[in-house]
Write a protein that holds these residues in place. Sequence first.
Motif, PDB file in Angstrom:
ATOM      1  N   ILE A  77       0.839  -1.197   0.000  1.00 61.80           N
ATOM      2  CA  ILE A  77       0.000   0.000   0.000  1.00 61.80           C
ATOM      3  C   ILE A  77       0.873   1.247   0.000  1.00 61.80           C
ATOM      4  CG2 ILE A  77      -1.625   1.321   1.397  1.00 61.80           C
ATOM      5  CD1 ILE A  77      -2.917  -1.341   2.137  1.00 61.80           C
ATOM      6  N   ALA A  78       1.960   1.231   0.781  1.00 60.83           N
ATOM      7  CA  ALA A  78       2.871   2.380   0.796  1.00 60.83           C
ATOM      8  C   ALA A  78       3.498   2.597  -0.576  1.00 60.83           C
ATOM      9  CB  ALA A  78       3.949   2.160   1.849  1.00 60.83           C
ATOM     10  N   ARG A  81       0.801   4.039  -2.936  1.00 57.98           N
ATOM     11  CA  ARG A  81       0.544   5.457  -2.655  1.00 57.98           C
ATOM     12  C   ARG A  81       1.699   6.324  -3.167  1.00 57.98           C
ATOM     13  NH1 ARG A  81      -3.303   6.793   1.391  1.00 57.98           N
ATOM     14  NH2 ARG A  81      -1.975   8.546   1.985  1.00 57.98           N
ATOM     15  N   HIS A  82       2.927   5.813  -3.032  1.00 54.39           N
ATOM     16  CA  HIS A  82       4.068   6.571  -3.521  1.00 54.39           C
ATOM     17  C   HIS A  82       4.042   6.645  -5.052  1.00 54.39           C
ATOM     18  CE1 HIS A  82       8.141   8.071  -3.926  1.00 54.39           C
ATOM     19  NE2 HIS A  82       8.402   7.057  -4.765  1.00 54.39           N
ATOM     20  N   LEU A  84       1.460   6.414  -7.037  1.00 55.51           N
ATOM     21  CA  LEU A  84       0.360   7.270  -7.495  1.00 55.51           C
ATOM     22  C   LEU A  84       0.490   8.703  -7.004  1.00 55.51           C
ATOM     23  CD1 LEU A  84      -2.587   4.774  -6.940  1.00 55.51           C
ATOM     24  CD2 LEU A  84      -1.586   5.468  -9.133  1.00 55.51           C
ATOM     25  N   LYS A  85       1.527   8.969  -6.241  1.00 54.88           N
ATOM     26  CA  LYS A  85       1.816  10.285  -5.679  1.00 54.88           C
ATOM     27  C   LYS A  85       0.658  10.771  -4.804  1.00 54.88           C
ATOM     28  CE  LYS A  85       5.053  11.772  -9.252  1.00 54.88           C
ATOM     29  NZ  LYS A  85       6.027  10.833  -8.888  1.00 54.88           N
ATOM     30  N   LEU A  86       0.127   9.863  -4.024  1.00 54.64           N
ATOM     31  CA  LEU A  86      -0.891  10.215  -3.032  1.00 54.64           C
ATOM     32  C   LEU A  86      -0.202  10.447  -1.709  1.00 54.64           C
ATOM     33  CD1 LEU A  86      -3.559   7.489  -3.864  1.00 54.64           C
ATOM     34  CD2 LEU A  86      -3.589   9.875  -4.550  1.00 54.64           C
ATOM     35  N   ASP A  87      -0.669  11.452  -0.983  1.00 53.45           N
ATOM     36  CA  ASP A  87      -0.015  11.724   0.309  1.00 53.45           C
ATOM     37  C   ASP A  87      -0.887  11.476   1.452  1.00 53.45           C
ATOM     38  OD1 ASP A  87       2.097  12.413   1.901  1.00 53.45           O
ATOM     39  OD2 ASP A  87       1.510  14.541   1.931  1.00 53.45           O
TER      40      ASP A  87
END
Length: 87
Positions: A77-78, A81-82, A84-87
Amino acid sequence: MTTSSDPSGAWKALSTAYDSVALLRKDLSDEKANATRGWPSFTSASTSKPSYGISGLIAIAGLTIGSIVAYISDSAIAWARHWLKLD
């Protein structure tokens, strides 16, 4: 217990009930004696260290696999998220 006025009938019923209880107690003691005959005593085993056997191995394996799956899913998941550039 009978409700008749004849006291000998009440005593007879009480005597029969007492004999039945005595017979049940004898049967129970005979069953206890037969149940323990030929079996090893487990009192000495209580002083030794507990042995968990295969169930302990299954429990440890389950905990290990569960923690590995949790770690991998958290890392995945990390990474997602990285990526997809989600913060």
